[in-house]
Design an enzyme around this catalytic site. Structure first.
Site, PDB file in Angstrom:
ATOM      1  N   PHE A   1      21.337  90.420 -74.320  1.00 41.15           N
ATOM      2  CA  PHE A   1      22.314  91.471 -74.619  1.00 41.15           C
ATOM      3  C   PHE A   1      23.577  91.175 -73.814  1.00 41.15           C
ATOM      4  O   PHE A   1      23.597  91.343 -72.599  1.00 41.15           O
ATOM      5  CB  PHE A   1      21.686  92.812 -74.201  1.00 41.15           C
ATOM      6  CG  PHE A   1      22.499  94.037 -74.477  1.00 41.15           C
ATOM      7  CD1 PHE A   1      22.535  94.595 -75.751  1.00 41.15           C
ATOM      8  CD2 PHE A   1      23.188  94.675 -73.459  1.00 41.15           C
ATOM      9  CE1 PHE A   1      23.259  95.757 -76.007  1.00 41.15           C
ATOM     10  CE2 PHE A   1      23.909  95.842 -73.700  1.00 41.15           C
ATOM     11  CZ  PHE A   1      23.942  96.379 -74.973  1.00 41.15           C
TER      12      PHE A   1
ATOM     13  N   LEU B   1      26.850  92.174 -72.783  1.00 45.34           N
ATOM     14  CA  LEU B   1      27.911  93.169 -72.625  1.00 45.34           C
ATOM     15  C   LEU B   1      28.721  92.877 -71.357  1.00 45.34           C
ATOM     16  O   LEU B   1      29.923  92.627 -71.416  1.00 45.34           O
ATOM     17  CB  LEU B   1      27.299  94.586 -72.560  1.00 45.34           C
ATOM     18  CG  LEU B   1      28.290  95.736 -72.389  1.00 45.34           C
ATOM     19  CD1 LEU B   1      29.168  95.898 -73.629  1.00 45.34           C
ATOM     20  CD2 LEU B   1      27.555  97.062 -72.118  1.00 45.34           C
TER      21      LEU B   1
ATOM     22  N   PRO C   1      32.080  88.781 -66.071  1.00 46.52           N
ATOM     23  CA  PRO C   1      32.315  88.546 -64.639  1.00 46.52           C
ATOM     24  C   PRO C   1      33.184  89.626 -64.002  1.00 46.52           C
ATOM     25  O   PRO C   1      32.979  90.002 -62.862  1.00 46.52           O
ATOM     26  CB  PRO C   1      33.002  87.172 -64.613  1.00 46.52           C
ATOM     27  CG  PRO C   1      32.512  86.486 -65.848  1.00 46.52           C
ATOM     28  CD  PRO C   1      32.326  87.569 -66.873  1.00 46.52           C
TER      29      PRO C   1
ATOM     30  N   ARG D   1      17.895 102.073 -71.126  1.00 47.09           N
ATOM     31  CA  ARG D   1      17.700 102.866 -69.895  1.00 47.09           C
ATOM     32  C   ARG D   1      16.344 103.569 -69.906  1.00 47.09           C
ATOM     33  O   ARG D   1      15.727 103.766 -68.858  1.00 47.09           O
ATOM     34  CB  ARG D   1      18.844 103.877 -69.757  1.00 47.09           C
ATOM     35  CG  ARG D   1      20.143 103.222 -69.374  1.00 47.09           C
ATOM     36  CD  ARG D   1      21.359 104.126 -69.514  1.00 47.09           C
ATOM     37  NE  ARG D   1      22.582 103.340 -69.250  1.00 47.09           N
ATOM     38  CZ  ARG D   1      23.807 103.735 -69.559  1.00 47.09           C
ATOM     39  NH1 ARG D   1      24.018 104.899 -70.157  1.00 47.09           N
ATOM     40  NH2 ARG D   1      24.842 102.965 -69.272  1.00 47.09           N
TER      41      ARG D   1
ATOM     42  N   ILE E   1       3.695 101.803 -44.974  1.00 42.54           N
ATOM     43  CA  ILE E   1       2.246 101.977 -44.817  1.00 42.54           C
ATOM     44  C   ILE E   1       1.574 100.644 -44.485  1.00 42.54           C
ATOM     45  O   ILE E   1       0.653 100.585 -43.672  1.00 42.54           O
ATOM     46  CB  ILE E   1       1.651 102.600 -46.105  1.00 42.54           C
ATOM     47  CG1 ILE E   1       2.089 104.064 -46.208  1.00 42.54           C
ATOM     48  CG2 ILE E   1       0.121 102.470 -46.138  1.00 42.54           C
ATOM     49  CD1 ILE E   1       1.844 104.702 -47.553  1.00 42.54           C
TER      50      ILE E   1
ATOM     51  N   GLY F   1       2.867  98.268 -42.831  1.00 37.49           N
ATOM     52  CA  GLY F   1       3.334  97.730 -41.555  1.00 37.49           C
ATOM     53  C   GLY F   1       3.834  96.300 -41.725  1.00 37.49           C
ATOM     54  O   GLY F   1       4.440  95.960 -42.740  1.00 37.49           O
TER      55      GLY F   1
ATOM     56  N   GLU G   1      21.838  98.155 -66.413  1.00 32.83           N
ATOM     57  CA  GLU G   1      21.845  99.145 -67.512  1.00 32.83           C
ATOM     58  C   GLU G   1      22.515 100.453 -67.068  1.00 32.83           C
ATOM     59  O   GLU G   1      22.109 101.539 -67.473  1.00 32.83           O
ATOM     60  CB  GLU G   1      20.437  99.359 -68.058  1.00 32.83           C
ATOM     61  CG  GLU G   1      19.834  98.017 -68.482  1.00 32.83           C
ATOM     62  CD  GLU G   1      18.986  98.075 -69.696  1.00 32.83           C
ATOM     63  OE1 GLU G   1      19.155  99.014 -70.489  1.00 32.83           O
ATOM     64  OE2 GLU G   1      18.171  97.150 -69.862  1.00 32.83           O
TER      65      GLU G   1
HETATM   66  N1  CAA Z   1      25.797 106.951 -77.685  1.00 32.27           N
HETATM   67  C1  CAA Z   1      26.705 106.794 -78.690  1.00 32.27           C
HETATM   68  N2  CAA Z   1      28.052 106.808 -78.472  1.00 32.27           N
HETATM   69  C2  CAA Z   1      28.471 106.989 -77.208  1.00 32.27           C
HETATM   70  C3  CAA Z   1      27.577 107.160 -76.129  1.00 32.27           C
HETATM   71  C4  CAA Z   1      26.196 107.128 -76.408  1.00 32.27           C
HETATM   72  N3  CAA Z   1      25.299 107.281 -75.428  1.00 32.27           N
HETATM   73  N4  CAA Z   1      28.286 107.301 -74.998  1.00 32.27           N
HETATM   74  C5  CAA Z   1      29.584 107.244 -75.335  1.00 32.27           C
HETATM   75  N5  CAA Z   1      29.683 107.043 -76.683  1.00 32.27           N
HETATM   76  C6  CAA Z   1      30.900 106.978 -77.464  1.00 32.27           C
HETATM   77  C7  CAA Z   1      31.712 108.256 -77.265  1.00 32.27           C
HETATM   78  O1  CAA Z   1      31.318 109.252 -78.186  1.00 32.27           O
HETATM   79  C8  CAA Z   1      33.129 107.800 -77.484  1.00 32.27           C
HETATM   80  O2  CAA Z   1      33.353 107.753 -78.875  1.00 32.27           O
HETATM   81  P1  CAA Z   1      34.822 108.037 -79.469  1.00 32.27           P
HETATM   82  O3  CAA Z   1      35.716 106.978 -78.970  1.00 32.27           O
HETATM   83  O4  CAA Z   1      34.637 107.997 -80.961  1.00 32.27           O
HETATM   84  O5  CAA Z   1      35.231 109.391 -78.971  1.00 32.27           O
HETATM   85  C9  CAA Z   1      33.128 106.374 -76.971  1.00 32.27           C
HETATM   86  O6  CAA Z   1      31.758 105.942 -76.980  1.00 32.27           O
HETATM   87  C10 CAA Z   1      33.695 106.264 -75.583  1.00 32.27           C
HETATM   88  O7  CAA Z   1      32.815 106.980 -74.734  1.00 32.27           O
HETATM   89  P2  CAA Z   1      33.213 107.576 -73.351  1.00 32.27           P
HETATM   90  O8  CAA Z   1      34.478 108.375 -73.487  1.00 32.27           O
HETATM   91  O9  CAA Z   1      32.015 108.265 -72.813  1.00 32.27           O
HETATM   92  O10 CAA Z   1      33.552 106.308 -72.499  1.00 32.27           O
HETATM   93  P3  CAA Z   1      33.820 106.279 -70.957  1.00 32.27           P
HETATM   94  O11 CAA Z   1      34.682 105.126 -70.721  1.00 32.27           O
HETATM   95  O12 CAA Z   1      34.212 107.622 -70.445  1.00 32.27           O
HETATM   96  O13 CAA Z   1      32.402 106.060 -70.277  1.00 32.27           O
HETATM   97  C11 CAA Z   1      30.499 104.851 -69.646  1.00 32.27           C
HETATM   98  C12 CAA Z   1      31.537 105.153 -70.710  1.00 32.27           C
HETATM   99  C13 CAA Z   1      29.407 105.897 -69.709  1.00 32.27           C
HETATM  100  C14 CAA Z   1      31.012 104.723 -68.235  1.00 32.27           C
HETATM  101  C15 CAA Z   1      30.007 103.505 -70.164  1.00 32.27           C
HETATM  102  O14 CAA Z   1      31.055 102.572 -70.097  1.00 32.27           O
HETATM  103  C16 CAA Z   1      28.831 102.989 -69.427  1.00 32.27           C
HETATM  104  O15 CAA Z   1      27.707 103.393 -69.714  1.00 32.27           O
HETATM  105  N6  CAA Z   1      29.059 102.051 -68.483  1.00 32.27           N
HETATM  106  C17 CAA Z   1      27.977 101.350 -67.866  1.00 32.27           C
HETATM  107  C18 CAA Z   1      27.780 100.054 -68.597  1.00 32.27           C
HETATM  108  C19 CAA Z   1      26.392  99.570 -68.459  1.00 32.27           C
HETATM  109  O16 CAA Z   1      25.432 100.334 -68.454  1.00 32.27           O
HETATM  110  N7  CAA Z   1      26.241  98.263 -68.402  1.00 32.27           N
HETATM  111  C20 CAA Z   1      24.978  97.686 -68.352  1.00 32.27           C
HETATM  112  C21 CAA Z   1      25.047  96.347 -68.966  1.00 32.27           C
HETATM  113  S1  CAA Z   1      23.650  95.903 -69.848  1.00 32.27           S
HETATM  114  C22 CAA Z   1      22.606  95.197 -68.776  1.00 32.27           C
HETATM  115  O17 CAA Z   1      22.495  95.565 -67.649  1.00 32.27           O
HETATM  116  C23 CAA Z   1      21.943  94.078 -69.469  1.00 32.27           C
HETATM  117  C24 CAA Z   1      20.842  93.375 -68.923  1.00 32.27           C
HETATM  118  O18 CAA Z   1      20.754  92.199 -69.245  1.00 32.27           O
HETATM  119  C25 CAA Z   1      19.764  94.045 -68.158  1.00 32.27           C
END
Ligand code: CAA
Length: 384
Positions: free
Chosen positions: A123, A125, A128, A243, A337, A339, A363
């Site tokens: 995945f 996303l 860097p 998550r 526990i 030690g 995540e």
């Molecule tokens: N489901 C569907 N849509 C969602 C949503 C959800 N849970 N959360 C937000 N959205 C949508 C919103 O409705 C909004 O839509 P519109 O533009 O149409 O209004 C849009 O997405 C923007 O959302 P926000 O306004 O909430 O965005 P934000 O910038 O305020 O916040 C955030 C977003 C929650 C901080 C988000 O960026 C986030 O979760 N950040 C953390 C990133 C993360 O978890 N990264 C992990 C990487 S993966 C990983 O770790 C992989 C691995 O290999 C283990």
């Protein structure tokens, strides 16, 4: 909510538990020491259906409900968080996202091979320089004749270098901000994306974490997942799924800490009796038991909502936050526990502690979960 598990749920939990005890737990220390990716374990899980648990049978899975998916994930997490991470990415971030957003042709093309383990998914996303603020992706997707050209770097990608399929998010139109982000499925065999494994991690040493390298990777439009500009929502939806499985895995770690602590504390003697007979040791164990059960119930509540098709972002974040933190505290108590023995890999608790640490990071960090929960509570956005 009915707290009694159905016969089917009990049976799949037993299947996962037996497999975890027999096939996963025994080699966990050696894999951790040698940073060995658990390829052979995945090969044995596939015929049992455990690589595609919640995917419907028509796409190669075994059609588990979400609660069962958590039960399985907890059992795998109890044995080895590295294996659990590999599975969480494969199933919760990749398979379930293709299931939800893919066209029928895409589902038929990728899901059966993912469920069989012929394809290992990752995945893409995080980058860097872009982690929590996932709206600011720098990887770009440029439209070109009948396809796209992807360019950029992805970082901390679980399964990255062992993957042959990558779900990648890239910015297709920077003028649109997060509404320009678009999702693509890349197959290494045809798109030939690059990867570089990362070493020297604190924990999850036998899982693969890599950098993905996209240097003008040509991707046909038929590999686009969802509409142009839907990528951010797809990523967030995927994370609601991922998550949940991190939370279930963290409950497994906490449970393993309890098991190890009871085994040790009832046999190790100090001051003339087993240390389990000392009140302060019992306090450490009781705290672990209470927090583990609370975490499990939070996971089950999120799973119940998912099974009913109801919104669950808030409840999933609560479960992920609480279970991750509880697992870390449980591992810390378990070391206390044990030690001095808890400080060495003669016992598994130091690995539980190292492995639990990343649950509070990946995540979505604990702080991101708090901001999501706080925004639901107050109606005020403290994120951006
Ligand atoms: N489901 C569907 N849509 C969602 C949503 C959800 N849970 N959360 C937000 N959205 C949508 C919103 O409705 C909004 O839509 P519109 O533009 O149409 O209004 C849009 O997405 C923007 O959302 P926000 O306004 O909430 O965005 P934000 O910038 O305020 O916040 C955030 C977003 C929650 C901080 C988000 O960026 C986030 O979760 N950040 C953390 C990133 C993360 O978890 N990264 C992990 C990487 S993966 C990983 O770790 C992989 C691995 O290999 C283990």
């Amino acid at each position: 909510m009915d707290f009694d598990l159905t016969p089917e749920q009990l049976s799949v939990r037993k299947l996962a538990k037996d497999f975890a005890d027999k096939e996963i737990a025994p080699g966990a220390r050696e894999r951790d020491r040698n940073e060995t990716f658990p390829k052979d374990i995945l090969a044995k899980m596939a015929p049992l259906g455990l690589l595609g648990g919640p995917v419907p049978e028509k796409y190669g899975g075994i059609g588990l409900d979400y609660l069962s998916h958590a039960l399985v994930t907890e059992e795998i997490g109890r044995a080895d968080s590295s294996v659990r991470t590999t599975l969480s990415v494969q199933i919760s971030l990749v398979e379930l996202t293709i299931l939800k957003f893919g066209t029928e042709e895409q589902k038929q093309r990728w899901l059966p091979r993912l469920c069989k383990g012929e394809l290992i998914g990752c995945f893409g996303l995080t980058e860097p320089e872009v982690g929590s603020d996932a709206t600011k992706l720098r990887a770009s997707a440029r439209r070109e004749s009948d396809g796209w050209v992807l360019r950029g770097r992805k970082m901390w990608i679980s399964n990255g270098s062992v993957s042959n399929l990558a779900l990648v998010f890239a910015q297709a139109d920077p003028t649109e901000g997060h509404k320009g982000i678009t999702a693509f499925v890349l197959e290494r065999a045809t798109q030939n994306y690059g990867s570089q494994a990362l070493h020297g991690k604190l924990g999850l040493r036998s899982s693969d974490s890599s950098e993905l390298i996209l240097e003008d990777v040509c991707v046909p439009d038929k590999n686009r997942l969802g509409e142009v500009g839907d990528g951010f929502k797809i990523a967030m939806t995927a994370l609601d799924s991922g998550r949940y499985s991190v939370a279930a895995g963290a409950v497994g770690v906490a449970e393993a800490c309890i098991d190890a602590s009871i085994a040790y504390a009832t046999t190790r003697h100090a001051f003339g009796k087993p240390i389990a007979g000392h009140q302060l040791v019992q306090e450490l164990i009781a705290d672990m038991v209470v927090e583990t059960e609370a975490a499990r119930l939070l996971v089950w509540r999120a799973g119940d909502l998912k099974d009913k098709g109801k919104p669950n972002t808030r409840e999933t974040s609560i479960a992920k936050l609480y279970a991750s933190e509880a697992a870390q505290r449980a591992a810390d108590n378990a070391i206390q526990i044990h030690g001095g023995y808890g400080f060495s890999d003669e016992f598994p608790v130091e690995r539980y502690w190292r492995d639990a640490r990343v649950n509070r990071l990946y995540e979505g960090t604990t702080q991101i979960q708090k901001l999501i929960i706080g925004r639901f509570a107050t109606g005020i956005d403290a994120i951006a």
